[in-house]
Enzyme design. Structure first.
Site, PDB file in Angstrom:
ATOM      1  N   ARG A  32       0.834  -1.217   0.000  1.00  0.00           N
ATOM      2  CA  ARG A  32       0.000   0.000   0.000  1.00  0.00           C
ATOM      3  C   ARG A  32       0.866   1.264   0.000  1.00  0.00           C
ATOM      4  NH1 ARG A  32      -0.488   4.700   2.510  1.00  0.00           N
ATOM      5  NH2 ARG A  32      -0.239   3.740   4.542  1.00  0.00           N
ATOM      6  N   HIS A  44       5.597   5.205  12.483  1.00  0.00           N
ATOM      7  CA  HIS A  44       5.578   5.090  11.022  1.00  0.00           C
ATOM      8  C   HIS A  44       6.639   6.048  10.465  1.00  0.00           C
ATOM      9  CE1 HIS A  44       3.091   4.649   7.195  1.00  0.00           C
ATOM     10  NE2 HIS A  44       3.725   5.779   6.925  1.00  0.00           N
ATOM     11  N   CYS A  96       4.572   8.884  -0.101  1.00  0.00           N
ATOM     12  CA  CYS A  96       3.212   9.395  -0.265  1.00  0.00           C
ATOM     13  C   CYS A  96       3.177  10.286  -1.497  1.00  0.00           C
ATOM     14  CB  CYS A  96       2.776  10.165   0.975  1.00  0.00           C
ATOM     15  SG  CYS A  96       1.137  10.891   0.787  1.00  0.00           S
TER      16      CYS A  96
HETATM   17  P1  HMG Z   1     -12.565  14.518  -3.533  1.00  0.00           P
HETATM   18  O1  HMG Z   1     -12.228  14.755  -4.965  1.00  0.00           O
HETATM   19  O2  HMG Z   1     -12.683  15.698  -2.615  1.00  0.00           O
HETATM   20  O3  HMG Z   1     -13.880  13.599  -3.397  1.00  0.00           O
HETATM   21  O4  HMG Z   1     -11.483  13.498  -2.961  1.00  0.00           O
HETATM   22  P2  HMG Z   1     -15.384  13.875  -3.679  1.00  0.00           P
HETATM   23  O5  HMG Z   1     -16.159  13.314  -2.525  1.00  0.00           O
HETATM   24  O6  HMG Z   1     -15.614  15.317  -4.066  1.00  0.00           O
HETATM   25  O7  HMG Z   1     -15.668  12.969  -4.971  1.00  0.00           O
HETATM   26  C1  HMG Z   1     -15.041  13.253  -6.210  1.00  0.00           C
HETATM   27  C2  HMG Z   1     -14.951  11.986  -7.027  1.00  0.00           C
HETATM   28  O8  HMG Z   1     -14.148  11.009  -6.352  1.00  0.00           O
HETATM   29  C3  HMG Z   1     -16.289  11.296  -7.294  1.00  0.00           C
HETATM   30  O9  HMG Z   1     -16.187  10.651  -8.554  1.00  0.00           O
HETATM   31  C4  HMG Z   1     -16.354  10.224  -6.235  1.00  0.00           C
HETATM   32  O10 HMG Z   1     -17.171   9.149  -6.618  1.00  0.00           O
HETATM   33  C5  HMG Z   1     -14.905   9.791  -6.164  1.00  0.00           C
HETATM   34  P3  HMG Z   1     -16.748  11.368  -9.919  1.00  0.00           P
HETATM   35  O11 HMG Z   1     -18.189  11.639  -9.636  1.00  0.00           O
HETATM   36  O12 HMG Z   1     -15.915  12.627 -10.103  1.00  0.00           O
HETATM   37  O13 HMG Z   1     -16.481  10.329 -10.979  1.00  0.00           O
HETATM   38  N1  HMG Z   1     -14.561   9.216  -4.869  1.00  0.00           N
HETATM   39  C6  HMG Z   1     -14.061   7.975  -4.712  1.00  0.00           C
HETATM   40  N2  HMG Z   1     -13.730   7.002  -5.597  1.00  0.00           N
HETATM   41  C7  HMG Z   1     -13.263   5.848  -5.095  1.00  0.00           C
HETATM   42  N3  HMG Z   1     -13.077   5.613  -3.768  1.00  0.00           N
HETATM   43  C8  HMG Z   1     -13.398   6.565  -2.875  1.00  0.00           C
HETATM   44  C9  HMG Z   1     -13.917   7.804  -3.342  1.00  0.00           C
HETATM   45  N4  HMG Z   1     -14.313   8.930  -2.706  1.00  0.00           N
HETATM   46  C10 HMG Z   1     -14.723   9.778  -3.658  1.00  0.00           C
HETATM   47  N5  HMG Z   1     -13.198   6.324  -1.576  1.00  0.00           N
HETATM   48  C11 HMG Z   1     -10.744  11.782  -1.446  1.00  0.00           C
HETATM   49  C12 HMG Z   1     -11.503  13.094  -1.604  1.00  0.00           C
HETATM   50  C13 HMG Z   1     -10.514  11.554   0.032  1.00  0.00           C
HETATM   51  C14 HMG Z   1     -11.562  10.649  -2.043  1.00  0.00           C
HETATM   52  C15 HMG Z   1      -9.408  11.904  -2.210  1.00  0.00           C
HETATM   53  O14 HMG Z   1      -8.752  13.051  -1.759  1.00  0.00           O
HETATM   54  C16 HMG Z   1      -8.506  10.720  -1.987  1.00  0.00           C
HETATM   55  O15 HMG Z   1      -8.788   9.621  -2.446  1.00  0.00           O
HETATM   56  N6  HMG Z   1      -7.376  10.924  -1.279  1.00  0.00           N
HETATM   57  C17 HMG Z   1      -6.493   9.848  -0.906  1.00  0.00           C
HETATM   58  C18 HMG Z   1      -5.079  10.269  -1.060  1.00  0.00           C
HETATM   59  C19 HMG Z   1      -4.198   9.121  -0.669  1.00  0.00           C
HETATM   60  O16 HMG Z   1      -4.537   7.961  -0.836  1.00  0.00           O
HETATM   61  N7  HMG Z   1      -3.001   9.446  -0.163  1.00  0.00           N
HETATM   62  C20 HMG Z   1      -2.044   8.454   0.243  1.00  0.00           C
HETATM   63  C21 HMG Z   1      -2.464   7.693   1.438  1.00  0.00           C
HETATM   64  S1  HMG Z   1      -2.164   8.542   2.962  1.00  0.00           S
HETATM   65  C22 HMG Z   1      -0.497   8.230   3.276  1.00  0.00           C
HETATM   66  O17 HMG Z   1       0.188   7.670   2.469  1.00  0.00           O
HETATM   67  C23 HMG Z   1       0.076   8.641   4.617  1.00  0.00           C
HETATM   68  C24 HMG Z   1       0.305   7.453   5.557  1.00  0.00           C
HETATM   69  O18 HMG Z   1       1.137   6.469   4.966  1.00  0.00           O
HETATM   70  C25 HMG Z   1       0.944   7.927   6.874  1.00  0.00           C
HETATM   71  C26 HMG Z   1       2.175   8.832   6.662  1.00  0.00           C
HETATM   72  O19 HMG Z   1       3.118   8.421   5.966  1.00  0.00           O
HETATM   73  O20 HMG Z   1       2.152   9.914   7.183  1.00  0.00           O
HETATM   74  C27 HMG Z   1      -1.026   6.759   5.901  1.00  0.00           C
HETATM   75 MG    MG Z   2       3.313   6.613   4.928  1.00  0.00          MG
END
Ligand code: HMG
Ligand code: MG
Length: 301
Positions: free
Chosen positions: A10, A209, A242
Site C-alpha cells: 500500500r 511510522h 506518499c
Molecule cells: P474529492 O475529490 O474531494 O472527493 O477526494 P469527492 O467526494 O468530491 O468525490 C469526487 C470523485 O471522487 C467522485 O467521482 C467520487 O465518486 C470519487 P466522480 O463523480 O468525479 O467520478 N470518490 C471515490 N472514488 C473511489 N473511492 C473513494 C472515493 N471517494 C470519492 N473512496 C478523497 C476526496 C478523500 C476521495 C481523495 O482526496 C482521496 O482519495 N485521497 C487519498 C489520497 C491518498 O490515498 N493518499 C495516500 C495515502 S495517505 C499516506 O500515504 C500517509 C500514511 O502512509 C501515513 C504517513 O506516511 O504519514 C497513511
Molecule cells: Mg506513509
C-alpha cells in the site's frame, strides 16, 4: 515480541511509477505472508483519480479474503485497507474487509493536499466511517501524518499532533500510527513527542511510522523502542512514499528493521532470508533497485 505492520503493497506501491497487475499484487502479498508477515495493508479504497496505483484494491482484497476462507491463507493474518470516506468503506465492506485504517494529518496544508479536506473535515469523515465500521464489527487503525514536519508548512508543533491524537482516540481506533511522512524527524524530536503521546494514550496504543528519506528511520525506531513502544510500520525494500508528500522516500525497509531487531535479540516472527528473496523478485517488476537486500550477517573473513 515486536509487532510489525507491513505496508509495501500500500504505502509502497502507491508511490511507484510502475503499476503492478492485480495478480502480481496478490502474489507479492502472499510472498510476504510466507515470510512471516502477520499484519499487512493490501491496498487503499481511495479515489483512483488521486492514487491510480491503488485502483483495483477491491479485487486484490476480495481474492485474498476468499483464499483466507478456503484456508490457503491463515485466518490469523490481518489484511488491512486504507479508507478515506464512507464511499471507500462501503466498497471495502463489499470486498469483505475485516480491518480498516483511517487517516488524517497534523498539518492543515498536508490534509488539504492529501484528502481535499481540512483536518476538522477529515475528522468528521473519519467519525462517519468509524460509526459505520463499528456496526460491521471491523477493527479500526488510525494514522496521523506529518507529526514532526510537513513538506509545505515545515515544523509541526507537538500540541497539534496531541490534539488530533486525542480526537482520533476518542472515536475508538485501537491504535494510532504516528507518521513521519517525509522522513525528517530526528531521535531527540521523536523522544520529545513520544513522551507526551505515551502520557496521553499509553505505549500499547502507539505505532511508529517512519519514512526514511534522510536515513534517520532506524535511529527513530530505536529511540521509540527504548521508550517501550513495540509496534512499527515498514515496507519491503523501503518501497514507496506518499504521492502528496513531494520528495519523501518510502517507509523504512522491513529487511533493515528485522535485521536490527533480530540482532538485538528481539523476535518479529519474520524470516529475513525470505524477505530478501521477495525484494529480489519484486525489484525488476518495479524497474529499480530497492533498499534492504542484505540478508546475512557479515562473515568474519
Ligand atoms: P474529492 O475529490 O474531494 O472527493 O477526494 P469527492 O467526494 O468530491 O468525490 C469526487 C470523485 O471522487 C467522485 O467521482 C467520487 O465518486 C470519487 P466522480 O463523480 O468525479 O467520478 N470518490 C471515490 N472514488 C473511489 N473511492 C473513494 C472515493 N471517494 C470519492 N473512496 C478523497 C476526496 C478523500 C476521495 C481523495 O482526496 C482521496 O482519495 N485521497 C487519498 C489520497 C491518498 O490515498 N493518499 C495516500 C495515502 S495517505 C499516506 O500515504 C500517509 C500514511 O502512509 C501515513 C504517513 O506516511 O504519514 C497513511
Ligand atoms: Mg506513509
Amino acid at each position: 515480541m515486536i509487532r510489525l505492520v507491513e505496508l509495501g503493497p500500500r504505502d509502497g506501491l502507491q508511490n511507484e511509477g510502475a503499476r503492478l497487475s492485480v495478480e502480481m499484487r496478490i502474489e507479492f502479498i502472499e510472498k510476504l505472508i510466507d515470510c512471516g508477515v502477520k499484519n499487512i495493508e493490501t491496498g487503499a479504497f481511495v479515489s483512483p483519480k488521486w492514487v491510480p496505483q491503488m485502483d483495483h484494491s477491491f479485487e486484490v482484497l476480495k481474492t485474498l479474503r476468499a483464499k483466507q476462507k478456503s484456508g490457503d491463507i491463515p485466518k490469523s493474518i490481518r489484511l488491512v485497507n486504507l479508507v478515506p470516506n464512507t464511499q471507500g468503506l462501503s466498497d471495502a465492506i463489499k470486498a469483505d474487509v475485516q480491518e480498516i485504517a483511517v487517516f488524517t494529518s497534523a498539518s492543515e496544508t498536508f490534509s488539504k493536499k492529501n484528502t481535499n479536506a481540512s483536518i476538522q473535515e477529515s475528522l468528521q469523515r473519519i467519525e462517519d466511517v468509524i460509526k459505520q465500521a463499528k456496526k460491521q464489527k471491523l477493527k479500526i487503525r488510525g494514522y496521523i501524518s506529518t507529526c514532526w514536519y510537513c513538506p509545505f508548512e515545515g515544523k509541526i508543533s507537538e500540541s497539534k499532533v496531541l490534539n488530533v491524537a486525542k480526537k482520533l482516540n476518542a472515536m475508538g481506533v485501537y491504535e494510532i500510527s504516528i507518521g513521519d511522512t517525509i522522513g525528517a524527524a530526528t531521535p531527540k524530536e521523536v523522544r520529545s513527542l513520544n513522551k507526551k503521546l505515551i502520557k496521553l494514550l499509553g505505549k500499547k496504543k502507539l505505532a511508529m511510522h517512519f519514512h526514511d528519506t534522510r536515513g534517520t528511520a532506524l535511529a527513530n525506531i530505536l529511540a521509540s523502542l527504548d521508550m517501550g513502544i513495540t509496534t512499527f510500520d515498514s515496507s519491503l525494500g523501503g518501497l514507496g512514499g506518499c504521492p502528496y508528500a513531494p520528495g519523501a522516500a518510502g517507509n523504512v525497509a522491513t529487511e533493515d528493521v528485522v535485521y536490527m531487531l533480530h540482532g538485538m535479540g528481539f523476535k518479529t516472527g519474520y524470516n529475513l532470508e525470505k524477505l530478501v528473496l521477495v525484494n529480489k523478485w519484486i525489484a525488476p517488476q518495479l524497474g529499480r533497485t530497492l533498499k534492504g537486500a542484505h540478508p546475512f550477517k557479515p562473515s568474519k573473513t
